[in-house]
Write a protein that holds these residues in place. Structure first.
Motif, short mmCIF file in Angstrom:
data_model
loop_
_atom_site.label_atom_id
_atom_site.label_comp_id
_atom_site.label_asym_id
_atom_site.label_seq_id
_atom_site.Cartn_x
_atom_site.Cartn_y
_atom_site.Cartn_z
N LYS A 1 0.83 -1.21 0.00
CA LYS A 1 0.00 0.00 0.00
C LYS A 1 0.86 1.26 0.00
O LYS A 1 0.56 2.22 -0.70
CB LYS A 1 -0.94 0.00 1.21
N GLN B 1 -8.91 -0.08 -7.16
CA GLN B 1 -8.57 1.33 -7.10
C GLN B 1 -7.12 1.56 -7.51
O GLN B 1 -6.82 2.46 -8.29
CB GLN B 1 -8.79 1.86 -5.67
N SER C 1 -11.51 -4.48 -3.51
CA SER C 1 -11.87 -3.09 -3.83
C SER C 1 -10.63 -2.21 -3.89
O SER C 1 -10.50 -1.37 -4.79
CB SER C 1 -12.88 -2.55 -2.81
N SER C 2 -9.71 -2.41 -2.95
CA SER C 2 -8.47 -1.62 -2.95
C SER C 2 -7.64 -1.93 -4.18
O SER C 2 -7.04 -1.04 -4.80
CB SER C 2 -7.65 -1.92 -1.69
N LYS D 1 1.15 3.88 -3.27
CA LYS D 1 0.84 5.30 -3.07
C LYS D 1 2.09 6.18 -3.24
O LYS D 1 2.00 7.40 -3.12
CB LYS D 1 0.27 5.52 -1.67
N HIS E 1 -8.92 -7.93 -0.36
CA HIS E 1 -8.62 -6.53 -0.66
C HIS E 1 -9.02 -6.18 -2.09
O HIS E 1 -8.39 -5.34 -2.74
CB HIS E 1 -7.14 -6.25 -0.45
#
Length: 327
Positions: A220, A283, A279-280, A224, A277
């Motif tokens: 993550k 994205q 949905s993440s 990002k 995970h």
């Protein structure tokens, strides 16, 4: 029996015909990745060769004295060899050659199963060639390897090579669910290993689960492009993983997650490894370009090579953070 048929139907049918027609050759090399059923097939062939009821039903019965001793690795006419430590040594092959020269204890036939034959020392491999060149009596050798390219060409040329292909992902997941894993566990562990036993073991291993959580949290930060991804290596990741296998898991898990992101760029029906995970993942897939994902996967494959070359794991992980989060 059902496991062999499900995993390798074509190979099972091939050897059923060979045994039924009594046209089995003297030496076979079973090659393919771990978990594709090579050892199981070798033991099935052993049963088919020695079970007194085989020709009645074209199937070893599984219940007779012969079959039961094969299951418990106690049959006197079936010799199994695997590495002693890191290699198969000359002394082991010498004992094997002595067994080659003897007739069967209970019948005229003998069968040999040699696992991880790529781990034979050079001298041991050379010693094995004599039997492969000049087999004696009713003897069959089943050689098993996950690294065919490491074998002597002279050994390869004297065996009939049987490739054991990997099962499709969907079949591997279904098998693991049948063995009690959740869909989420099966989806992840089936990407880590093709060996169902190993997958089940990992699913129930707390250390592995801690590694999965740590890698997801690191991912993550990387996705990002958070500069904390570099700090995370020392503060969290290295406190969770502390051996060579765990280091490999870190890279493998990252490769799996980024490969899934790339697949999501082209299809909405991808069976994700990190199902919890989903949905993440979608994205992140929207935020990262295909070119970026391909570049990251290339960097991760290079990092895997470094780990295999014994480069310090922390340095490899920190370099990943620099390459992904800071660019």
């Amino acid at each position: 029996m059902s496991t062999i048929v499900k995993k390798q139907t074509d190979i099972y049918e091939l050897f059923s015909k060979l045994i039924q027609n009594q046209t089995l050759q003297h030496a076979y090399l079973f090659e393919g990745v771990a978990g594709t059923g090579k050892k199981e097939m070798a033991l099935w062939i052993a049963k088919a060769r020695f079970c007194p009821h085989y020709f009645e039903q074209n199937m070893p019965c599984g219940n007779c004295h012969q079959c039961q001793r094969i299951d418990t690795h106690q049959h006197p006419d079936i010799i199994e060899i695997k590495p002693d430590g890191l290699s198969i040594k000359v002394a082991q092959v010498r004992e094997l050659k002595e067994e080659f020269s003897k007739s069967g204890v209970e019948s005229k036939r003998k069968l040999f199963i040699i696992e991880d034959i790529e781990k034979m020392t050079q001298n041991a491999a050379n010693s094995l060639l004599k039997f492969l060149e000049e087999p004696e009596g009713d003897t069959t050798a089943l050689l098993i390897t996950t690294a065919k390219q490491r074998l002597l060409p002279t050994i390869l040329s004297r065996c009939q090579v049987i490739h054991f292909p990997v099962q499709p992902l969907e079949k591997r997941i279904n098998e693991l669910e049948e063995r009690g894993l959740t869909l989420s566990q099966a989806s992840l562990t089936s990407r880590i290993t093709h060996d169902a036993d190993k997958a089940v073991s990992l699913a129930n291993d707390e250390t592995f689960q801690d590694t999965v959580k740590a890698v997801w949290n690191w991912f993550k930060l990387l996705a990002k492009q958070d500069e904390q991804a570099f700090v995370f290596v020392q503060t969290d990741l290295m406190g969770t993983v502390n051996d060579r296998e765990a280091y490999q898991f870190v890279i493998d898990l990252l490769i799996i997650v980024y490969r899934d992101l790339l697949n999501l760029k082209y299809s909405d029906s991808v069976t994700l490894a990190f199902l919890n995970h989903e949905s993440s993942m979608k994205q992140f897939a929207d935020q990262l370009s295909s070119r970026k994902l391909i570049n990251i996967l290339e960097q991760l494959l290079e990092a895997k090579k470094k780990l295999n070359s014994n480069v310090a794991a922390q340095g490899v992980f920190e370099d990943i953070a620099l390459q992904i989060a800071f660019r």
